[in-house]
Write an enzyme that holds these catalytic residues in place. Sequence first.
Site, PDB file in Angstrom:
ATOM      1  N   ASP A 133      50.421  24.461  26.926  1.00  0.00           N
ATOM      2  CA  ASP A 133      49.204  25.211  27.197  1.00  0.00           C
ATOM      3  C   ASP A 133      49.502  26.692  27.006  1.00  0.00           C
ATOM      4  OD1 ASP A 133      46.447  25.342  28.184  1.00  0.00           O
ATOM      5  OD2 ASP A 133      47.344  26.412  29.861  1.00  0.00           O
ATOM      6  N   ASP A 161      33.640  38.159  39.351  1.00  0.00           N
ATOM      7  CA  ASP A 161      34.636  37.338  38.649  1.00  0.00           C
ATOM      8  C   ASP A 161      36.018  37.629  39.232  1.00  0.00           C
ATOM      9  OD1 ASP A 161      36.259  35.974  36.931  1.00  0.00           O
ATOM     10  OD2 ASP A 161      35.361  36.761  35.088  1.00  0.00           O
ATOM     11  N   GLU A 192      41.313  38.424  34.293  1.00  0.00           N
ATOM     12  CA  GLU A 192      40.594  38.982  33.147  1.00  0.00           C
ATOM     13  C   GLU A 192      39.335  39.719  33.603  1.00  0.00           C
ATOM     14  OE1 GLU A 192      41.666  35.955  33.436  1.00  0.00           O
ATOM     15  OE2 GLU A 192      42.799  35.330  31.660  1.00  0.00           O
ATOM     16  N   PHE A 220      32.037  30.711  35.627  1.00  0.00           N
ATOM     17  CA  PHE A 220      32.481  30.158  34.348  1.00  0.00           C
ATOM     18  C   PHE A 220      32.443  28.638  34.401  1.00  0.00           C
ATOM     19  CE2 PHE A 220      35.815  28.364  31.667  1.00  0.00           C
ATOM     20  CZ  PHE A 220      35.520  28.936  30.431  1.00  0.00           C
ATOM     21  N   SER A 221      31.997  28.041  33.302  1.00  0.00           N
ATOM     22  CA  SER A 221      31.959  26.588  33.182  1.00  0.00           C
ATOM     23  C   SER A 221      32.752  26.174  31.951  1.00  0.00           C
ATOM     24  CB  SER A 221      30.507  26.099  33.063  1.00  0.00           C
ATOM     25  OG  SER A 221      30.469  24.756  32.636  1.00  0.00           O
ATOM     26  N   THR A 257      30.227  25.209  29.079  1.00  0.00           N
ATOM     27  CA  THR A 257      29.505  26.280  28.381  1.00  0.00           C
ATOM     28  C   THR A 257      30.427  27.400  27.927  1.00  0.00           C
ATOM     29  OG1 THR A 257      29.066  27.485  30.430  1.00  0.00           O
ATOM     30  CG2 THR A 257      27.470  25.797  29.790  1.00  0.00           C
ATOM     31  N   LYS A 258      31.590  27.531  28.578  1.00  0.00           N
ATOM     32  CA  LYS A 258      32.545  28.612  28.307  1.00  0.00           C
ATOM     33  C   LYS A 258      31.879  29.976  28.440  1.00  0.00           C
ATOM     34  CE  LYS A 258      35.866  26.120  25.467  1.00  0.00           C
ATOM     35  NZ  LYS A 258      36.651  26.110  24.223  1.00  0.00           N
ATOM     36  N   LYS A 274      28.556  36.617  29.473  1.00  0.00           N
ATOM     37  CA  LYS A 274      29.762  36.922  28.696  1.00  0.00           C
ATOM     38  C   LYS A 274      30.485  35.605  28.425  1.00  0.00           C
ATOM     39  CE  LYS A 274      33.126  37.653  32.420  1.00  0.00           C
ATOM     40  NZ  LYS A 274      34.066  38.559  33.071  1.00  0.00           N
ATOM     41  N   ASP A 280      49.572  24.508  33.643  1.00  0.00           N
ATOM     42  CA  ASP A 280      49.515  25.086  34.986  1.00  0.00           C
ATOM     43  C   ASP A 280      48.116  25.124  35.571  1.00  0.00           C
ATOM     44  OD1 ASP A 280      48.442  26.962  33.328  1.00  0.00           O
ATOM     45  OD2 ASP A 280      49.620  28.654  34.069  1.00  0.00           O
TER      46      ASP A 280
END
Length: 692
Positions: free
Chosen positions: A307, A344, A348, A377-378, A381-382, A400, A523
């Site tokens: 990953d 958020d 990031e 965030f999903s 859908t990203k 976003k 992770d």
Amino acid sequence: MNRESKVFIESPILKEAILNTFKKLHPFLQAKNPVMFIVFLGALFTTWIFFKDLYYGVYSSFNLQISLWLWFTVLFANFAEAIAEGRGKARTDSLKKTRSNIIAKKLVGNKIENVPGTLLKIGDIVICEAGDLISGDGEILEGIASVDESAITGESAPVVRESGGDRSAVTGGTKVLSDRIKISITAEQGRTFLDQMIALVEGAKRQKTPNEIALTMLLSGLSFIFLIAVMSLPLFAEFVAKEGGQSANLSIPILISLLVCLIPTTIAGLLSAIGISGMERLIRFNVISKSGRAIEAAGDIDILLLDKTGTITLGNREARDFYPAKGVDEKYLADVAQLSSLADETPEGRSIVILAKDKFGIRERNLSEMEGEFIPFSASTKMSGVNLKKEGKVVRKIRKGAGDSIRNYLHTLGQKISAELEETIQTISQRGSTPILITEEDRLLGVIELKDIVKGGLKERFASLRKMGIRTVMITGDNPLTAAAIAAEAGVDDFLAEATPETKLKKIREQQAKGYLVAMIGDGTNDAPALAQSDVGVAMNTGTQTAREAGNMIDLDSNPSKLIEIVEIGKQLLMTRGALTTFSIANDVAKYFAILPALFGSFYAVSEVGPLSALNLMKLGSQKSAVLSAVIFNALVIPALIPLALRGIVYKPLGADRILKRNLLIFGLGGMVIPFLGIKCIDLMLGFLGII
């Protein structure tokens, strides 16, 4: 953490191992190893014969020595297993000290109550401040803190744990060094990560792997064949002796000794030690394996799936710059981007808030005062974002997300990305960064560049994996251009872009269907299905609780390149077991040709020098001397090989054919030659001392 012990066997471990060596003489424990159980029964029987004869006034020095050396054979095998268990138990004892009576600050309503950590349940909320021991495994709901995990990992450097993202998991028994965090308990007492570690490293509770069981069955089968062969010898000897006008002199202790020398006692006595020491060597590299099967599979893996975020890269992508669309002011883009990220909690998201503040002086605002509704965030859908309301009605809709997700979102609104911004997105992707698009209503405002930082030294480590025949594949949710740039920088063989949990799982199943063994390192919670499906699933200790539960190995250092050590230890385990099996069987063949000619050399001749005596190439002193020498050698070879069983044979990234030839030469031919030399030397020593 100190990877290498200064002393091979420390004094406390040695003392406890000696005590456990005698405890393992219990018949129930001996019966778990069929081959050594035969030796155990043989030792009991010869001892009974000696004392029976002694009762009737007959003292047999030969029978006494045979009995003693058979007991030594059993004890040496017990000692090998006890030493391997003791080295793992030393780690367990240090972990048990960590699991002390911790008082937890449980949040009940708006009040904090001090309760014993043992009374905490899943879902309880606890508060931990600087100086507090974390009372149980959990996920950080709020806050960020520096945590000392040396009690678990052995590393003195503190680590940062924070809410959101993949660094939110905390482990019971670790210590908060700074700040204040709110934790939700995710594991019941007795089933925490610390409890699992203690159970896993206790060698006595280790279950045999399928390969060990298969090898044990093979060794048991060989032992049964030799048992039948030895049982037939008295009949053969009686017939031959009668034809030659002689008397057969194959006593029961001689037959038992012959059987013990022919069955594969060497590998049978060391088999458990090899398996336990494999897990113990992993522990010294700060890797916890939940089963011996995972270690064996690690030695045979063909494909490694990595990953990207947190594994190949540092995990904390940082916002580097804003790229507004034509006609959009950069400060306005930064303001809207900050609004979308205020709630958020990911690294990031916070970096976007900080970049807007540092570059344009835009201060953070309170979303609740603005009637803001955060859209989390999903994975489907990203996208994430915020809906700003006025008098209960949505007046601004900000989103976003990644390029494709925003592209599809705009398409549903009848809009599309301009050619100029498409070029900007491609440029950002080609240099290995991640473009994040910002929209307000149906209008694309611009792009934020998030920079991934590849961990140092990975390229060289992946090159070493390539020499081992392991193919590395990076898995990421990024677009193909970004994925290709990062893959080239990291030095992996291939990559899978725009991956979802479903595509990761599909990729693993496809490779497994082709007959490949697959290892997965991850992770995040989204890695859990793939970690569970993989033959070897290595979860990072810095990852989420879900990921750690799904993997069958946990890397306490959270270093993806550690897989090289895991693979080497897996290969060491398989090669050591194979090499010592080869050595043991070659030993049996050599002892067969060493003992039988000495036993039957006197047949067919009144002068006791018959035709079969020509086969007695070693010219052993006598029948009894030959048998006793072989029994002594058979016993001494087990402790002589204990260091090799515990350390493992040295692995070098060579081809399978070269490794096979090398091991056959060393352990096959060596296993044939060494018994002849050893038995002859012991025979000469017995003759010199006049013992026989």
